[in-house]
Design a protein around this motif. Structure first.
Motif, PDB file in Angstrom:
ATOM      1  N   HIS A  94       0.845  -1.185   0.000  1.00  0.00           N
ATOM      2  CA  HIS A  94       0.000   0.000   0.000  1.00  0.00           C
ATOM      3  C   HIS A  94       0.886   1.242   0.000  1.00  0.00           C
ATOM      4  CE1 HIS A  94       0.891  -0.845   4.241  1.00  0.00           C
ATOM      5  NE2 HIS A  94       0.753   0.456   4.456  1.00  0.00           N
ATOM      6  N   PHE A  95       0.258   2.393  -0.151  1.00  0.00           N
ATOM      7  CA  PHE A  95       0.958   3.674  -0.109  1.00  0.00           C
ATOM      8  C   PHE A  95       0.602   4.392   1.182  1.00  0.00           C
ATOM      9  CE2 PHE A  95       0.983   2.935  -4.678  1.00  0.00           C
ATOM     10  CZ  PHE A  95       2.257   3.350  -5.025  1.00  0.00           C
ATOM     11  N   ALA A  96       1.589   5.083   1.767  1.00  0.00           N
ATOM     12  CA  ALA A  96       1.361   5.856   2.986  1.00  0.00           C
ATOM     13  C   ALA A  96       2.015   7.221   2.842  1.00  0.00           C
ATOM     14  CB  ALA A  96       1.938   5.128   4.199  1.00  0.00           C
ATOM     15  N   ALA A  97       1.316   8.239   3.324  1.00  0.00           N
ATOM     16  CA  ALA A  97       1.843   9.605   3.350  1.00  0.00           C
ATOM     17  C   ALA A  97       1.720  10.125   4.764  1.00  0.00           C
ATOM     18  CB  ALA A  97       1.066  10.508   2.394  1.00  0.00           C
ATOM     19  N   GLU A  98       2.811  10.652   5.288  1.00  0.00           N
ATOM     20  CA  GLU A  98       2.783  11.243   6.629  1.00  0.00           C
ATOM     21  C   GLU A  98       2.197  12.642   6.541  1.00  0.00           C
ATOM     22  OE1 GLU A  98       6.484  11.004   8.722  1.00  0.00           O
ATOM     23  OE2 GLU A  98       6.775   8.915   8.125  1.00  0.00           O
ATOM     24  N   LEU A  99       1.347  12.964   7.517  1.00  0.00           N
ATOM     25  CA  LEU A  99       0.703  14.268   7.590  1.00  0.00           C
ATOM     26  C   LEU A  99       1.237  15.027   8.791  1.00  0.00           C
ATOM     27  CD1 LEU A  99      -2.950  13.039   6.984  1.00  0.00           C
ATOM     28  CD2 LEU A  99      -1.395  14.047   5.303  1.00  0.00           C
ATOM     29  N   PRO A 100       1.159  16.349   8.769  1.00  0.00           N
ATOM     30  CA  PRO A 100       1.596  17.124   9.937  1.00  0.00           C
ATOM     31  C   PRO A 100       0.849  16.668  11.191  1.00  0.00           C
ATOM     32  CG  PRO A 100       1.135  18.574   8.088  1.00  0.00           C
ATOM     33  CD  PRO A 100       0.670  17.203   7.696  1.00  0.00           C
ATOM     34  N   GLY A 101       1.527  16.649  12.316  1.00  0.00           N
ATOM     35  CA  GLY A 101       0.903  16.252  13.570  1.00  0.00           C
ATOM     36  C   GLY A 101       0.852  14.748  13.763  1.00  0.00           C
ATOM     37  N   ASP A 102       1.736  14.018  13.130  1.00  0.00           N
ATOM     38  CA  ASP A 102       1.839  12.562  13.295  1.00  0.00           C
ATOM     39  C   ASP A 102       0.704  11.777  12.659  1.00  0.00           C
ATOM     40  OD1 ASP A 102       4.242  12.816  14.712  1.00  0.00           O
ATOM     41  OD2 ASP A 102       3.173  13.095  16.601  1.00  0.00           O
ATOM     42  N   GLY A 103      -0.047  12.344  11.751  1.00  0.00           N
ATOM     43  CA  GLY A 103      -1.103  11.620  11.053  1.00  0.00           C
ATOM     44  C   GLY A 103      -0.559  10.876   9.851  1.00  0.00           C
ATOM     45  N   VAL A 104      -1.288   9.854   9.431  1.00  0.00           N
ATOM     46  CA  VAL A 104      -0.914   9.070   8.261  1.00  0.00           C
ATOM     47  C   VAL A 104      -2.143   8.893   7.383  1.00  0.00           C
ATOM     48  CG1 VAL A 104      -0.015   6.846   7.442  1.00  0.00           C
ATOM     49  CG2 VAL A 104       0.861   7.830   9.563  1.00  0.00           C
ATOM     50  N   PHE A 105      -1.966   9.083   6.094  1.00  0.00           N
ATOM     51  CA  PHE A 105      -3.002   8.866   5.083  1.00  0.00           C
ATOM     52  C   PHE A 105      -2.533   7.701   4.236  1.00  0.00           C
ATOM     53  CE2 PHE A 105      -4.672   9.907   0.784  1.00  0.00           C
ATOM     54  CZ  PHE A 105      -6.014   9.781   1.067  1.00  0.00           C
ATOM     55  N   GLU A 106      -3.337   6.630   4.179  1.00  0.00           N
ATOM     56  CA  GLU A 106      -2.917   5.427   3.458  1.00  0.00           C
ATOM     57  C   GLU A 106      -3.910   5.058   2.369  1.00  0.00           C
ATOM     58  OE1 GLU A 106      -0.356   2.984   6.756  1.00  0.00           O
ATOM     59  OE2 GLU A 106      -2.514   2.561   6.691  1.00  0.00           O
ATOM     60  N   LEU A 107      -3.365   4.476   1.318  1.00  0.00           N
ATOM     61  CA  LEU A 107      -4.153   3.962   0.208  1.00  0.00           C
ATOM     62  C   LEU A 107      -3.895   2.465   0.106  1.00  0.00           C
ATOM     63  CD1 LEU A 107      -3.228   6.779  -2.300  1.00  0.00           C
ATOM     64  CD2 LEU A 107      -5.449   6.485  -1.165  1.00  0.00           C
ATOM     65  N   TYR A 108      -4.938   1.678   0.338  1.00  0.00           N
ATOM     66  CA  TYR A 108      -4.856   0.224   0.276  1.00  0.00           C
ATOM     67  C   TYR A 108      -5.635  -0.274  -0.933  1.00  0.00           C
ATOM     68  CZ  TYR A 108      -2.713  -1.056   4.749  1.00  0.00           C
ATOM     69  OH  TYR A 108      -1.832  -1.262   5.773  1.00  0.00           O
ATOM     70  N   PRO A 109      -5.224  -1.417  -1.469  1.00  0.00           N
ATOM     71  CA  PRO A 109      -5.992  -1.970  -2.583  1.00  0.00           C
ATOM     72  C   PRO A 109      -7.383  -2.405  -2.123  1.00  0.00           C
ATOM     73  CG  PRO A 109      -4.137  -3.413  -2.026  1.00  0.00           C
ATOM     74  CD  PRO A 109      -4.054  -2.213  -1.136  1.00  0.00           C
ATOM     75  N   LEU A 110      -8.340  -2.234  -2.994  1.00  0.00           N
ATOM     76  CA  LEU A 110      -9.698  -2.678  -2.738  1.00  0.00           C
ATOM     77  C   LEU A 110      -9.763  -4.161  -3.077  1.00  0.00           C
ATOM     78  CD1 LEU A 110     -12.689  -2.126  -2.111  1.00  0.00           C
ATOM     79  CD2 LEU A 110     -12.969  -1.482  -4.509  1.00  0.00           C
ATOM     80  N   ALA A 111      -9.970  -4.991  -2.082  1.00  0.00           N
ATOM     81  CA  ALA A 111     -10.069  -6.433  -2.302  1.00  0.00           C
ATOM     82  C   ALA A 111     -11.425  -6.753  -2.918  1.00  0.00           C
ATOM     83  CB  ALA A 111      -9.899  -7.174  -0.976  1.00  0.00           C
ATOM     84  N   SER A 112     -11.462  -7.772  -3.747  1.00  0.00           N
ATOM     85  CA  SER A 112     -12.712  -8.129  -4.424  1.00  0.00           C
ATOM     86  C   SER A 112     -13.815  -8.484  -3.431  1.00  0.00           C
ATOM     87  CB  SER A 112     -12.479  -9.290  -5.396  1.00  0.00           C
ATOM     88  OG  SER A 112     -11.985 -10.418  -4.690  1.00  0.00           O
ATOM     89  N   ASN A 113     -13.453  -8.992  -2.270  1.00  0.00           N
ATOM     90  CA  ASN A 113     -14.460  -9.347  -1.272  1.00  0.00           C
ATOM     91  C   ASN A 113     -14.429  -8.394  -0.070  1.00  0.00           C
ATOM     92  OD1 ASN A 113     -12.010 -10.114  -0.249  1.00  0.00           O
ATOM     93  ND2 ASN A 113     -12.689 -12.121   0.473  1.00  0.00           N
ATOM     94  N   GLY A 114     -13.727  -7.276  -0.216  1.00  0.00           N
ATOM     95  CA  GLY A 114     -13.578  -6.340   0.897  1.00  0.00           C
ATOM     96  C   GLY A 114     -14.571  -5.203   0.848  1.00  0.00           C
TER      97      GLY A 114
END
Length: 127
Positions: A41-61
């Motif tokens: 997956h992809f992760a981006a750190e945000l100001p203030g210790d936050g994280v924004f992540e992009l995960y693959p959409l699973a076919s059954n998820g």
């Protein structure tokens, strides 16, 4: 409870590389991650210790499509201009509001993303 802060947002995407390219236009810087046997997956750190992540959409998820997120940006107009390669992205054009300059865009998967610029940066008279 005033010490509670949001530290993680995860969106599911049918194409995480395409989604990362879109959000990179807004200024997020991503790195690839994989934890144990989990998906890449992809992760981006945000100001203030936050994280924004992009995960693959699973076919059954479960989809995250109904989630609406928002980013405070230095300039809403510049952010919209940076998304010019995504002409269908603009949902609500930039306009001044009581919260500051604001627009809503949709990422390539259809997640609605509010972009907001504070009053001082937008030079809006809020009186």
């Amino acid at each position: 409870m005033s010490n509670i802060t949001l530290n993680l947002v995860v969106l599911r995407s049918s194409d995480i590389a395409r989604a990362a390219a879109f959000y990179s236009r807004l200024g997020l810087q991503f790195s690839r991650h994989r934890h144990d046997d989990g998906p890449e997956h992809f992760a981006a750190e945000l100001p203030g210790d936050g994280v924004f992540e992009l995960y693959p959409l699973a076919s059954n998820g479960a989809s995250t499509l109904g989630i609406r997120i928002g980013f405070r940006v230095p300039s809403v107009d510049a952010a919209i201009a940076a998304l010019s390669d995504y002409p269908a992205a603009l949902v609500t054009p930039a306009r001044d509001s009581e919260w500051g300059r604001r627009a809503v865009v949709a990422d390539p998967d259809g997640h609605r993303v509010e972009l907001i610029q504070n009053h001082a940066a937008a030079r809006v008279d809020c009186s």
